[in-house]
Design an enzyme around this catalytic site. Sequence first.
Site, PDB file in Angstrom:
ATOM      1  N   HIS A  48      -7.651  28.975 116.766  1.00 46.72           N
ATOM      2  CA  HIS A  48      -7.290  28.403 115.455  1.00 46.72           C
ATOM      3  C   HIS A  48      -7.985  27.072 115.191  1.00 46.72           C
ATOM      4  CE1 HIS A  48      -4.385  30.882 113.443  1.00 46.72           C
ATOM      5  NE2 HIS A  48      -3.579  30.966 114.492  1.00 46.72           N
TER       6      HIS A  48
ATOM      7  N   GLN B 192      -2.966  25.403 110.855  1.00 46.97           N
ATOM      8  CA  GLN B 192      -2.019  26.296 110.185  1.00 46.97           C
ATOM      9  C   GLN B 192      -1.030  25.564 109.280  1.00 46.97           C
ATOM     10  OE1 GLN B 192      -1.017  28.405 114.071  1.00 46.97           O
ATOM     11  NE2 GLN B 192      -0.772  30.028 112.576  1.00 46.97           N
TER      12      GLN B 192
ATOM     13  N   HIS C 271      -5.104  31.908 121.785  1.00 48.37           N
ATOM     14  CA  HIS C 271      -4.902  32.194 120.351  1.00 48.37           C
ATOM     15  C   HIS C 271      -4.938  30.892 119.536  1.00 48.37           C
ATOM     16  CE1 HIS C 271      -2.779  34.525 117.016  1.00 48.37           C
ATOM     17  NE2 HIS C 271      -2.643  33.265 116.631  1.00 48.37           N
TER      18      HIS C 271
ATOM     19  N   GLY D 223       3.809  29.495 119.115  1.00 44.69           N
ATOM     20  CA  GLY D 223       2.655  28.605 119.140  1.00 44.69           C
ATOM     21  C   GLY D 223       2.235  28.254 117.722  1.00 44.69           C
TER      22      GLY D 223
ATOM     23  N   LEU E   5       1.659  33.241 112.717  1.00 43.73           N
ATOM     24  CA  LEU E   5       2.454  32.780 111.577  1.00 43.73           C
ATOM     25  C   LEU E   5       1.634  32.757 110.284  1.00 43.73           C
ATOM     26  CD1 LEU E   5       4.609  29.905 113.139  1.00 43.73           C
ATOM     27  CD2 LEU E   5       5.248  32.274 112.698  1.00 43.73           C
TER      28      LEU E   5
HETATM   29 NI    NI Z   1      -1.961  32.190 114.967  1.00 43.34          NI
END
Ligand code: NI
Length: 170
Positions: free
Chosen positions: A137, A49, A133, A44, A92
């Site tokens: 973010h 990110q 999750h 994901g 990540l």
């Molecule tokens: Ni994450």
Amino acid sequence: MLKIRYYGDPVLRKKAEKVTEFDSDLEQIVKDMLETMYVNSGIGLAANQVGILKQIIVIDTGTKEKPDIKILINPEIVNCSKEKTEYEEGCLSFPGLLEKIQRPAQITVKCQDIKGNICEFDADGLLSIVIQHEYDHINGILFIDKMSPVKRLVHNKKLSEIKKLSKEKK
Ligand code: NI
């Protein structure tokens, strides 16, 4: 290929904005995000990110032989089960950090697809966890926020290492 932002990068703490244009730019971002996720062996990825403050999430909980891609634009979790589940999560943006996190087992998600069509669906199991999750973010929330103070303390050293890495990358 996009650059993954690590813990310590302020972009991870920002709220992403709603996508309003469902055009070829969006398609390109989604393509690049998927590629970046696969190269980094993730399941994901949220746009924050990779430094893009838009409500875009890509997920693949399938296998190499049988991918199961989900593209979520402007997602909203409209319902959560009372029943909880625990899963060992990684991220990540936190290389090398794994921890068990408790979350609702089932959710109902409302979102748009890459063309802007509205969709609503239920998710459970791993997909439910990944969506929650990634949804965090795009709201500037990180999985370490869900850890107990004790667990977080256990990871303190690792967290400062990642923060250092984040600074070096800039
Ligand atoms: Ni994450």
